[in-house]
Design a protein around this motif. Structure first.
Motif, mmCIF file in Angstrom:
data_model
loop_
_atom_site.group_PDB
_atom_site.id
_atom_site.type_symbol
_atom_site.label_atom_id
_atom_site.label_comp_id
_atom_site.label_asym_id
_atom_site.label_seq_id
_atom_site.Cartn_x
_atom_site.Cartn_y
_atom_site.Cartn_z
ATOM 1 N N TYR A 113 0.889 -1.254 -0.136
ATOM 2 C CA TYR A 113 -0.043 -0.020 -0.078
ATOM 3 C C TYR A 113 1.082 1.322 -0.066
ATOM 4 N N ARG A 114 1.979 1.353 0.758
ATOM 5 C CA ARG A 114 2.881 2.370 0.910
ATOM 6 C C ARG A 114 3.601 2.613 -0.444
ATOM 7 N N HIS A 115 4.067 1.464 -0.986
ATOM 8 C CA HIS A 115 4.790 1.587 -2.367
ATOM 9 C C HIS A 115 3.805 2.291 -3.169
ATOM 10 N N ALA A 116 2.614 1.732 -3.450
ATOM 11 C CA ALA A 116 1.497 2.263 -4.414
ATOM 12 C C ALA A 116 1.394 3.708 -4.238
ATOM 13 N N GLN A 117 1.411 4.468 -2.998
ATOM 14 C CA GLN A 117 1.383 5.766 -2.759
ATOM 15 C C GLN A 117 2.579 6.595 -3.170
ATOM 16 N N ARG A 118 3.760 5.823 -3.421
ATOM 17 C CA ARG A 118 5.020 6.501 -3.807
ATOM 18 C C ARG A 118 5.360 6.083 -5.317
ATOM 19 N N ALA A 119 4.476 5.262 -5.862
ATOM 20 C CA ALA A 119 4.616 4.675 -7.406
ATOM 21 C C ALA A 119 5.066 5.946 -8.425
ATOM 22 N N ALA A 120 5.673 5.652 -9.229
ATOM 23 C CA ALA A 120 6.060 6.625 -10.401
ATOM 24 C C ALA A 120 4.885 6.842 -11.671
ATOM 25 N N THR A 121 4.406 5.592 -11.719
ATOM 26 C CA THR A 121 3.120 5.547 -12.804
ATOM 27 C C THR A 121 2.067 5.103 -12.419
ATOM 28 N N ALA A 122 1.076 5.306 -13.125
ATOM 29 C CA ALA A 122 -0.384 5.064 -12.993
ATOM 30 C C ALA A 122 -0.275 3.379 -12.889
ATOM 31 N N GLU A 123 0.065 2.962 -13.857
ATOM 32 C CA GLU A 123 0.036 1.212 -13.936
ATOM 33 C C GLU A 123 0.913 0.742 -12.740
ATOM 34 N N GLU A 124 2.143 1.257 -12.200
ATOM 35 C CA GLU A 124 2.868 0.699 -11.271
ATOM 36 C C GLU A 124 1.734 0.758 -10.038
ATOM 37 N N ARG A 125 1.361 1.887 -9.884
ATOM 38 C CA ARG A 125 0.390 2.212 -8.584
ATOM 39 C C ARG A 125 -0.717 1.210 -8.635
ATOM 40 N N PRO A 148 -15.562 0.894 4.955
ATOM 41 C CA PRO A 148 -15.427 1.762 3.835
ATOM 42 C C PRO A 148 -13.792 1.735 3.250
ATOM 43 N N ALA A 149 -12.865 1.269 4.131
ATOM 44 C CA ALA A 149 -11.470 1.374 3.867
ATOM 45 C C ALA A 149 -11.359 0.433 2.709
ATOM 46 N N VAL A 150 -12.086 -0.657 2.765
ATOM 47 C CA VAL A 150 -11.857 -1.804 1.513
ATOM 48 C C VAL A 150 -12.466 -1.115 0.342
ATOM 49 N N GLU A 151 -13.585 -0.462 0.364
ATOM 50 C CA GLU A 151 -14.214 0.271 -0.761
ATOM 51 C C GLU A 151 -13.295 1.205 -1.386
ATOM 52 N N ARG A 152 -12.406 2.045 -0.424
ATOM 53 C CA ARG A 152 -11.497 2.965 -0.965
ATOM 54 C C ARG A 152 -10.517 2.386 -1.713
ATOM 55 N N LEU A 153 -9.941 1.445 -1.128
ATOM 56 C CA LEU A 153 -8.860 0.407 -1.662
ATOM 57 C C LEU A 153 -9.228 -0.004 -3.027
ATOM 58 N N GLU A 154 -10.683 -0.267 -3.192
ATOM 59 C CA GLU A 154 -10.961 -0.860 -4.603
ATOM 60 C C GLU A 154 -10.902 0.309 -5.321
ATOM 61 N N SER A 155 -11.345 1.371 -5.175
ATOM 62 C CA SER A 155 -11.506 2.593 -5.931
ATOM 63 C C SER A 155 -10.038 3.152 -6.516
ATOM 64 N N LEU A 156 -9.113 3.190 -5.383
ATOM 65 C CA LEU A 156 -7.632 3.484 -5.509
ATOM 66 C C LEU A 156 -7.124 2.464 -6.617
ATOM 67 N N GLN A 157 -7.512 1.270 -6.466
ATOM 68 C CA GLN A 157 -7.047 0.176 -7.378
ATOM 69 C C GLN A 157 -7.632 0.303 -8.805
ATOM 70 N N ARG A 158 -8.594 0.740 -9.034
ATOM 71 C CA ARG A 158 -9.385 1.339 -10.367
ATOM 72 C C ARG A 158 -9.063 2.602 -10.840
ATOM 73 N N GLY A 159 -8.184 3.324 -10.021
ATOM 74 C CA GLY A 159 -7.841 4.579 -10.503
ATOM 75 C C GLY A 159 -8.866 5.737 -10.395
ATOM 76 N N GLU A 160 -9.706 5.440 -9.717
ATOM 77 C CA GLU A 160 -10.872 6.447 -9.400
ATOM 78 C C GLU A 160 -10.604 7.558 -8.503
ATOM 79 N N LEU A 161 -9.529 7.078 -7.398
ATOM 80 C CA LEU A 161 -9.033 8.226 -6.462
ATOM 81 C C LEU A 161 -7.481 8.330 -6.551
ATOM 82 N N THR A 162 -7.076 9.316 -5.971
ATOM 83 C CA THR A 162 -5.564 9.741 -6.042
ATOM 84 C C THR A 162 -5.201 9.701 -4.471
#
Length: 211
Positions: free
Chosen positions: A160-172, A197-211
């Motif tokens: 999760y922390r790596h995703a927040q620091r990822a350089a590209t959208a694909e990597e994130r 709600p945190a699970v729903e948020r993580l799902e949205s992050l994975q889909r690229g709907e949130l930053t």
């Protein structure tokens, strides 16, 4: 000063005015008497008009204080249940087999349903229960999990922390997907609830709907 006291002050002022007018005599005495009478009446009126201000300065009611404390607990808990990192760092907050956690969720429900007469006491119980649940969760972290699940939670947190620091959208998206898989594994093991709600948020992050 209440109304009765104000009336007494007015009467006394008028008596003094009459006595002064009689003692001094003439126009000067009458003038002094009138002034004393007016001062007494003014003081009485002022004391009556200012009395409500003292009542207004007593501050919020017990119910209003309880409402404020209730909102504080709800806001603090929302920060936990909306944050995927908190799920992975402190899964113990949702372990209802623990007395501290069970007490909190019982108190949370009770405060939301309490009638007005019982509301302040219910909120006070909620505050104490929330403090206890947080203390338990923070003090244990992932240590209450068995070794394999603890390793899984720690890996998920790193992802999760790596995703927040990822350089590209694909990597994130890749990191978020793997972190989400970890969370779902913990859910399937009964270590986390499915509806946070945190699970729903993580799902949205994975889909690229949130930053």
């Amino acid at each position: 000063m209440n109304l009765r006291s104000a009336v007494v002050v007015t009467i006394v002022a008028q008596i003094l005015a009459v006595l002064l007018a009689w003692a001094v005599g003439g126009g000067v005495g009458l003038l002094i008497g009138v002034l004393v009478s007016l001062l007494g009446i003014s003081a009485a009126v002022l004391s009556i008009t200012r009395a409500p201000a003292a009542d207004e300065a007593t501050g919020p009611s017990e119910f209003e204080v309880a409402e404020a404390h209730h909102r504080e607990v709800l806001d603090e808990y929302a920060r936990w249940e909306l944050d995927p990192e908190m799920l992975l760092r402190y899964p113990g907050l949702w372990d209802r087999s623990r007395p501290e956690v069970h007490r909190f969720f019982d108190a949370l429900a009770a405060a939301g349903q309490a009638p007005p007469a019982d509301y302040p006491a219910a909120v006070e119980e909620l505050r104490m229960a929330w403090a206890g649940a947080q203390r338990y969760a923070r003090s244990t972290g992932t240590s209450a999990l068995d070794e394999s699940r603890r390793s899984e939670a720690e890996t998920g947190l790193k992802l999760y922390r790596h995703a927040q620091r990822a350089a590209t959208a694909e990597e994130r998206a890749t990191y978020y997907r793997r972190a989400l898989e970890t969370v779902r594994s913990l859910i399937d093991a009964g270590l986390l609830p499915r509806t946070l709600p945190a699970v729903e948020r993580l799902e949205s992050l994975q889909r690229g709907e949130l930053t």
